[in-house]
Design a protein around this motif. Structure first.
Motif, PDB file in Angstrom:
ATOM      1  N   ASP A  35      19.098 -57.921  71.789  1.00  0.00           N
ATOM      2  CA  ASP A  35      18.099 -58.988  71.903  1.00  0.00           C
ATOM      3  C   ASP A  35      17.710 -59.482  70.520  1.00  0.00           C
ATOM      4  O   ASP A  35      17.638 -58.697  69.563  1.00  0.00           O
ATOM      5  CB  ASP A  35      16.833 -58.476  72.593  1.00  0.00           C
ATOM      6  CG  ASP A  35      17.056 -58.183  74.058  1.00  0.00           C
ATOM      7  OD1 ASP A  35      17.607 -59.046  74.755  1.00  0.00           O
ATOM      8  OD2 ASP A  35      16.671 -57.090  74.505  1.00  0.00           O
ATOM      9  N   LEU A  36      17.420 -60.760  70.425  1.00  0.00           N
ATOM     10  CA  LEU A  36      16.836 -61.356  69.237  1.00  0.00           C
ATOM     11  C   LEU A  36      15.463 -61.851  69.648  1.00  0.00           C
ATOM     12  O   LEU A  36      15.342 -62.803  70.430  1.00  0.00           O
ATOM     13  CB  LEU A  36      17.688 -62.511  68.704  1.00  0.00           C
ATOM     14  CG  LEU A  36      17.061 -63.314  67.562  1.00  0.00           C
ATOM     15  CD1 LEU A  36      16.750 -62.432  66.358  1.00  0.00           C
ATOM     16  CD2 LEU A  36      17.972 -64.471  67.179  1.00  0.00           C
ATOM     17  N   LYS A  37      14.419 -61.159  69.170  1.00  0.00           N
ATOM     18  CA  LYS A  37      13.041 -61.550  69.453  1.00  0.00           C
ATOM     19  C   LYS A  37      12.640 -62.583  68.411  1.00  0.00           C
ATOM     20  O   LYS A  37      12.599 -62.299  67.220  1.00  0.00           O
ATOM     21  CB  LYS A  37      12.106 -60.346  69.398  1.00  0.00           C
ATOM     22  CG  LYS A  37      12.501 -59.212  70.321  1.00  0.00           C
ATOM     23  CD  LYS A  37      12.384 -59.608  71.774  1.00  0.00           C
ATOM     24  CE  LYS A  37      12.683 -58.400  72.651  1.00  0.00           C
ATOM     25  NZ  LYS A  37      12.623 -58.660  74.041  1.00  0.00           N
ATOM     26  N   LEU A  38      12.362 -63.788  68.872  1.00  0.00           N
ATOM     27  CA  LEU A  38      12.064 -64.901  67.985  1.00  0.00           C
ATOM     28  C   LEU A  38      10.563 -65.029  67.741  1.00  0.00           C
ATOM     29  O   LEU A  38       9.759 -64.624  68.576  1.00  0.00           O
ATOM     30  CB  LEU A  38      12.597 -66.203  68.586  1.00  0.00           C
ATOM     31  CG  LEU A  38      14.100 -66.248  68.814  1.00  0.00           C
ATOM     32  CD1 LEU A  38      14.484 -67.459  69.641  1.00  0.00           C
ATOM     33  CD2 LEU A  38      14.821 -66.259  67.481  1.00  0.00           C
ATOM     34  N   PRO A  39      10.188 -65.638  66.609  1.00  0.00           N
ATOM     35  CA  PRO A  39       8.776 -65.909  66.378  1.00  0.00           C
ATOM     36  C   PRO A  39       8.240 -66.774  67.524  1.00  0.00           C
ATOM     37  O   PRO A  39       8.924 -67.656  68.022  1.00  0.00           O
ATOM     38  CB  PRO A  39       8.771 -66.690  65.066  1.00  0.00           C
ATOM     39  CG  PRO A  39      10.050 -66.308  64.385  1.00  0.00           C
ATOM     40  CD  PRO A  39      11.037 -66.072  65.507  1.00  0.00           C
ATOM     41  N   GLN A  57       9.678 -66.134  72.047  1.00  0.00           N
ATOM     42  CA  GLN A  57      10.940 -66.446  72.712  1.00  0.00           C
ATOM     43  C   GLN A  57      11.985 -65.391  72.357  1.00  0.00           C
ATOM     44  O   GLN A  57      11.799 -64.613  71.428  1.00  0.00           O
ATOM     45  CB  GLN A  57      11.439 -67.815  72.277  1.00  0.00           C
ATOM     46  CG  GLN A  57      10.504 -68.946  72.632  1.00  0.00           C
ATOM     47  CD  GLN A  57      10.899 -70.213  71.901  1.00  0.00           C
ATOM     48  OE1 GLN A  57      11.252 -70.185  70.732  1.00  0.00           O
ATOM     49  NE2 GLN A  57      10.836 -71.319  72.609  1.00  0.00           N
ATOM     50  N   ALA A  58      13.097 -65.402  73.077  1.00  0.00           N
ATOM     51  CA  ALA A  58      14.171 -64.456  72.804  1.00  0.00           C
ATOM     52  C   ALA A  58      15.510 -65.065  73.179  1.00  0.00           C
ATOM     53  O   ALA A  58      15.594 -65.950  74.025  1.00  0.00           O
ATOM     54  CB  ALA A  58      13.959 -63.159  73.573  1.00  0.00           C
ATOM     55  N   LEU A  59      16.538 -64.585  72.514  1.00  0.00           N
ATOM     56  CA  LEU A  59      17.925 -64.819  72.895  1.00  0.00           C
ATOM     57  C   LEU A  59      18.539 -63.450  73.090  1.00  0.00           C
ATOM     58  O   LEU A  59      18.160 -62.498  72.423  1.00  0.00           O
ATOM     59  CB  LEU A  59      18.699 -65.542  71.789  1.00  0.00           C
ATOM     60  CG  LEU A  59      18.449 -67.019  71.589  1.00  0.00           C
ATOM     61  CD1 LEU A  59      19.221 -67.504  70.358  1.00  0.00           C
ATOM     62  CD2 LEU A  59      18.880 -67.803  72.810  1.00  0.00           C
ATOM     63  N   ALA A  60      19.501 -63.355  73.985  1.00  0.00           N
ATOM     64  CA  ALA A  60      20.193 -62.090  74.194  1.00  0.00           C
ATOM     65  C   ALA A  60      21.688 -62.311  73.998  1.00  0.00           C
ATOM     66  O   ALA A  60      22.197 -63.418  74.187  1.00  0.00           O
ATOM     67  CB  ALA A  60      19.920 -61.554  75.592  1.00  0.00           C
ATOM     68  N   PHE A  61      22.367 -61.238  73.610  1.00  0.00           N
ATOM     69  CA  PHE A  61      23.791 -61.287  73.307  1.00  0.00           C
ATOM     70  C   PHE A  61      24.454 -60.137  74.047  1.00  0.00           C
ATOM     71  O   PHE A  61      24.040 -58.993  73.927  1.00  0.00           O
ATOM     72  CB  PHE A  61      24.011 -61.191  71.796  1.00  0.00           C
ATOM     73  CG  PHE A  61      23.260 -62.262  71.060  1.00  0.00           C
ATOM     74  CD1 PHE A  61      23.862 -63.475  70.785  1.00  0.00           C
ATOM     75  CD2 PHE A  61      21.941 -62.074  70.689  1.00  0.00           C
ATOM     76  CE1 PHE A  61      23.161 -64.492  70.145  1.00  0.00           C
ATOM     77  CE2 PHE A  61      21.228 -63.077  70.047  1.00  0.00           C
ATOM     78  CZ  PHE A  61      21.836 -64.287  69.773  1.00  0.00           C
TER      79      PHE A  61
END
Length: 119
Positions: free
Chosen positions: A39-43, A46-50
């Motif tokens: 997971d990429l936890k964004l400021p 929000q998040a993106l997952a890979f």
């Protein structure tokens, strides 16, 4: 009233941690996890997952005959009710869902995959 809320956008790739690191460099945020799912936890929350995809082939753009390599996870409160609703809207099941799982996979009417995920 909306049926679901967007949970996370998931990008299939050969190396989830490396791709998450790239997007962290572009968007900021914190990379969490290792292995097949990162997971990429964004400021801003929000998040993106890979997700690791064996045999990954990069998409060709624009190429109407090639896969775009992504799917949406849609968070729902009631999987059975949401499943009934998306099927009525024209979705097609993509797997024989194990009813004990907390997610189920479908294709939208154009064939793009998405998951209904229990909240």
């Amino acid at each position: 009233m909306a049926l679901a809320k967007l949970g996370v956008v998931v990008l299939d790739c050969p190396d989830p941690r490396a791709l998450a690191g790239f997007y962290a460099g572009v968007l900021g945020g914190t990379v969490e996890g290792a292995g097949e799912w990162v997971d990429l936890k964004l400021p801003g929350g929000q998040a993106l997952a890979f997700q690791q995809a064996p045999g990954f082939v990069p998409p060709k753009w624009p190429a109407p005959d090639a896969s775009q390599q992504f799917h949406l996870d849609l968070v729902v409160e009631d999987l059975d009710a949401a499943e009934k609703a998306v099927l009525e809207l024209g979705a097609k099941p993509l797997d024989a869902a194990d009813r004990s799982r907390t997610w189920r996979v479908y294709a939208d009417p154009a064939g793009h995959p998405f998951c209904l995920c229990a909240s």
